[in-house]
Design a protein around this motif. Structure first.
Motif, mmCIF file in Angstrom:
data_model
loop_
_atom_site.group_PDB
_atom_site.id
_atom_site.type_symbol
_atom_site.label_atom_id
_atom_site.label_comp_id
_atom_site.label_asym_id
_atom_site.label_seq_id
_atom_site.Cartn_x
_atom_site.Cartn_y
_atom_site.Cartn_z
ATOM 1 N N GLU A 73 0.859 -1.181 0.000
ATOM 2 C CA GLU A 73 0.000 0.000 0.000
ATOM 3 C C GLU A 73 0.894 1.229 0.000
ATOM 4 O O GLU A 73 1.674 1.441 0.936
ATOM 5 C CB GLU A 73 -0.909 0.007 1.229
ATOM 6 N N ASN B 257 -3.173 5.765 -3.860
ATOM 7 C CA ASN B 257 -3.448 4.430 -3.310
ATOM 8 C C ASN B 257 -3.055 3.337 -4.296
ATOM 9 O O ASN B 257 -3.899 2.773 -4.996
ATOM 10 C CB ASN B 257 -4.921 4.294 -2.954
ATOM 11 N N LEU B 258 -1.764 3.034 -4.324
ATOM 12 C CA LEU B 258 -1.301 1.870 -5.071
ATOM 13 C C LEU B 258 -1.318 0.696 -4.105
ATOM 14 O O LEU B 258 -0.548 0.648 -3.148
ATOM 15 C CB LEU B 258 0.119 2.096 -5.599
ATOM 16 N N ASN C 139 -6.406 -2.931 -5.895
ATOM 17 C CA ASN C 139 -6.750 -2.400 -7.214
ATOM 18 C C ASN C 139 -5.738 -2.849 -8.263
ATOM 19 O O ASN C 139 -4.545 -2.968 -7.972
ATOM 20 C CB ASN C 139 -6.774 -0.867 -7.186
ATOM 21 N N THR D 84 -5.755 2.128 -10.805
ATOM 22 C CA THR D 84 -5.149 2.964 -9.767
ATOM 23 C C THR D 84 -5.242 4.435 -10.154
ATOM 24 O O THR D 84 -4.945 4.817 -11.289
ATOM 25 C CB THR D 84 -3.674 2.573 -9.565
ATOM 26 N N ARG E 265 2.111 4.045 -15.268
ATOM 27 C CA ARG E 265 1.461 2.753 -15.021
ATOM 28 C C ARG E 265 2.374 1.592 -15.437
ATOM 29 O O ARG E 265 2.446 0.570 -14.747
ATOM 30 C CB ARG E 265 0.134 2.666 -15.783
#
Length: 342
Positions: A82, A108-109, A113, A118, A145
């Motif tokens: 997280e 919030n990586l 998800n 994300t 990404r």
């Protein structure tokens, strides 16, 4: 009482060579936070996007908050992570040559998800140059990404994944030979810090490691500070624990109730100490090489610490050990001695 080998299969110990963590049922965890912070910086900083309108580059990882770990439960590997990230970007408009700066927020990586889902927010400082902001929102976001996927791939399936997961899924007796072979293969395929003095023997398996460099100035002459690291009574005073201090080449070292151990490899009075040094939770027989150099500065001494061979997942804890348990406590000891003299 069930007969030997006929009880709940989770507790059948004879299937495990050393009867540890039977059938991999119990929860086991390894911290991947320190390595993750370095890896995220590696894959994100320096990313470049370019088009006919301009060129942008991720210039810094300004904020990284969170944690990551590898866990084993019921014979399965589970990864938790997280992260809250903030990146800085800078860019140049090709037509005008104007330069602009901005930020990329990833709030919030986490494993909850997919990377494609994300949230990634791009902003720019006030002024013109929205073409660069649009470039970062489109191609820049896609590049970010892709970099995040590279981080997760390294965590879950790459070479360092082998280190974090080694020994977590424990083999049964029949598979012990295979486990040992895997450890040997890992030790030959990962890179460890080099440059250790030739007088130190290489022991233990090779694992991914980092080097820690620290400096601290103490209100003590060099010979006094040197004595604090080599005199049993003084070590016990600042560590507040019984200690084993054999300050000679090959002499043993043990501190903090056995949490730290090793041996003295080189001693040059008032100038230099080299140690084989390890924390109790490190892989068995794995040591770092610690060099302490004492630089006299009038009534003060600058202590230069170089610690090679720290396991990547223990970088933060090793750094805190030296800062909190060594440096800060030595400062307190020196201040107490000064107060008594006054």
């Amino acid at each position: 009482m069930a007969k030997w080998g006929q009880g709940d299969p989770r507790w059948i110990v004879e299937e495990r060579a050393d009867a540890t963590n039977v059938n991999n049922w119990h929860w086991t965890e390894r911290d991947a936070t320190g390595w993750s912070k370095s890896k995220l910086k590696e894959v994100l900083v320096g990313l470049v996007v370019e088009s006919e309108v301009g060129r942008c580059e991720i210039s810094d990882l300004k904020h990284v908050e969170g944690e990551a770990s590898c866990n084993s439960r019921k014979g399965k590997l589970i990864f938790f992570y997280e992260w809250n990230l903030r990146l800085s970007w800078k860019g140049t408009v090709k037509e005008s040559g104007e330069k602009h700066k901005g930020s990329v927020e990833i709030p919030n990586l986490s494993e909850e998800n997919e990377v494609d889902d994300t949230e990634i927010n791009v902003s720019k400082k006030k002024g013109e140059g929205d073409v660069l902001k649009d470039l970062m929102r489109t191609e820049g976001t896609a590049k970010v990404r892709e970099a995040l996927r590279d981080y997760l791939k390294a965590l879950k399936t790459g070479k360092l994944h082998q280190y974090f997961t080694l020994g977590m899924i424990l083999p049964t007796k029949a598979a012990v030979g295979q486990e040992l072979a895997a450890e040997r293969q890992l030790s030959g395929s990962t890179v460890q810090d080099s440059g250790s003095p030739q007088s130190l023997d290489t022991v233990g398996v090779k694992i991914p490691t980092v080097k820690i460099l620290m400096k601290e100035i103490f209100n003590s002459p060099a010979d006094g500070l040197y004595s604090i690291f080599t005199t049993k009574e003084l070590v016990q005073k600042f560590s507040k624990c019984p200690a084993v201090i054999e300050a000679e080449k090959g002499g043993k070292l043990q501190m903090f109730d056995g949490c730290v151990s090793g041996e003295y490899a080189e001693l040059v009075p008032s100038q230099r100490i080299v140690l084989k040094w390890r924390c109790r939770n490190w892989p068995e027989e794995h040591y770092a090489t610690v060099a302490l150099n004492f630089k006299a500065m009038a009534a003060q001494t600058e202590l230069q610490l170089e610690c090679k061979g720290v396991p990547v997942c223990d970088e933060d804890s090793a750094r805190q050990c030296w800062k909190k348990q060594y440096f800060e406590e030595i400062h307190n000891l020196l201040q107490q001695s000064k107060d008594k003299m006054e």
